[in-house]
Enzyme design. Sequence first.
Site, short mmCIF file in Angstrom:
data_model
loop_
_atom_site.label_atom_id
_atom_site.label_comp_id
_atom_site.label_asym_id
_atom_site.label_seq_id
_atom_site.Cartn_x
_atom_site.Cartn_y
_atom_site.Cartn_z
CG HIS A 145 -2.06 -0.97 1.11
ND1 HIS A 145 -2.75 -1.40 2.22
CD2 HIS A 145 -2.60 -1.61 0.06
CE1 HIS A 145 -3.67 -2.28 1.85
NE2 HIS A 145 -3.59 -2.42 0.54
CG HIS A 195 -10.05 -6.71 -3.50
ND1 HIS A 195 -10.55 -5.44 -3.69
CD2 HIS A 195 -9.01 -6.57 -2.63
CE1 HIS A 195 -9.84 -4.59 -2.96
NE2 HIS A 195 -8.90 -5.25 -2.32
CD GLU A 244 -5.78 -3.07 -2.41
OE1 GLU A 244 -5.03 -2.27 -1.82
OE2 GLU A 244 -6.52 -3.87 -1.81
CG ASP A 246 -3.07 -6.48 -3.79
OD1 ASP A 246 -3.88 -5.59 -4.09
OD2 ASP A 246 -3.21 -7.19 -2.78
CG HIS A 264 -9.20 -4.03 2.53
ND1 HIS A 264 -8.34 -2.94 2.46
CD2 HIS A 264 -8.77 -4.90 1.60
CE1 HIS A 264 -7.43 -3.14 1.55
NE2 HIS A 264 -7.66 -4.33 1.02
CG ASP A 281 -7.21 -8.34 0.49
OD1 ASP A 281 -6.18 -8.97 0.20
OD2 ASP A 281 -7.52 -7.28 -0.06
CE1 TYR A 335 -3.15 -9.27 4.31
CE2 TYR A 335 -5.34 -9.49 5.27
CZ TYR A 335 -4.52 -9.36 4.16
OH TYR A 335 -5.08 -9.34 2.91
CG HIS A 366 -2.15 -11.02 0.07
ND1 HIS A 366 -1.39 -10.75 -1.03
CD2 HIS A 366 -3.11 -10.06 0.09
CE1 HIS A 366 -1.85 -9.68 -1.66
NE2 HIS A 366 -2.90 -9.24 -0.99
#
Length: 397
Positions: A23, A79, A81, A83, A145, A164, A192, A225
């Site tokens: 991030h 998701h 994002e 990554d 999130h 996540d 995390y 992850h």
Amino acid sequence: MSKKITDKVTWVGKIDWELRSFHGDELSTHKGTSYNSYLIRDEKTVLIDTAWEPYDKEFVSNLKKEIDLKDIDYIVINHGEIDHSGSLVALMNEIPDTPIYCTANGVKSLKGHYHKDWNFVPVKTGDTLDIGSSTLAFVEARMLHWPDTMFTYMSGDNILFSTDAFGQHYASEMLFNDLVDQDELYSEAFKYYANILTPFNKLVINKIKEVVAMNLPLDYICTSHGVIWRDNPAQIIEKYIEWANDYKEDQITILYDTMWDGTRRMSEAIAKGLIEGDKDVRVKQFNLSKSDKNDVLSEAFKSKAILVGSPTVNKGITYATAGILEMLKGLGMKNKKAGAFGTYGWSGESVKIIEDWLHEAGFEIPLESVKAMWNPDEAAIEAAENFGKLFAAECLD
């Protein structure tokens, strides 16, 4: 290198041993991470998520070794994002018409990142996708999130692809939770949660209740992850419920910054007082200028109370103190007490600034704060110790 999870499901992600911040520079990742992507082969072939953009060529090249890309019938992006979705552009250049299943917010997110009008198929909670002997069921998980987040459940193999949720930034060649160091695993899972999911505690509890109420058999939690939970996967769900319920241990953490060691000496005096006031409490101290901010936040999340100290600098507080207070405000920890302390030379605003920030962050401040002018003398050190004793008493359960 791909790795088999079940007869139908293969891990096709990327382990990133070198990653040390995430991030941007907001989250430290001392143990690296992985970008988990999964290939499902049934009557239809489905790719769940991809890898971060710096590894897009490697990801697509490795995927080609596993399967003819034209044989991929569907892509699921849980998701948006980057990554998780960062290899999409390289992948879609090869198979541009492949349907991408995601939430309506996922469509917005992916279009916002990549400015591509791919073949999106928006889904919502309750929607399913028949892929042969198994079915994929989609469950929206907004703000866990991001607004676009969803879970995907695969029947038959009883897998929850949890994006996540339940993950860790933890690089390991060992794919499963039962094969890695358990202390390392839970330390990274806790960090995390504390640093990413704390603001969404109520949503975490409600979503877990919703998924549990579906009464789905669960053999694997395949995260985005870190390692996959296959040995008693419910153990991490139980931990999330515990952490989401305003978690705290019998610990008080002192966070301070110092210029000429006066505030450090106050911190040490307060710590002495805390222990004298409650011999059973665990006390930890962190110099904010010398400590990893995310490790500090994990300790704050663990604590029943925190104390924050800074000298007064230009009518304000130090850079490191302001940074940690801003992050604490964003995390919105609940049901914790706090206090402020500091040193000053002539104006002395730091303690009041810290108090105001702690109030705004949602902490209860049970005692009047303590401060000392210049280098604390014996009387000031005694006052700091006494403050520690009184604060410990206020924090007794």
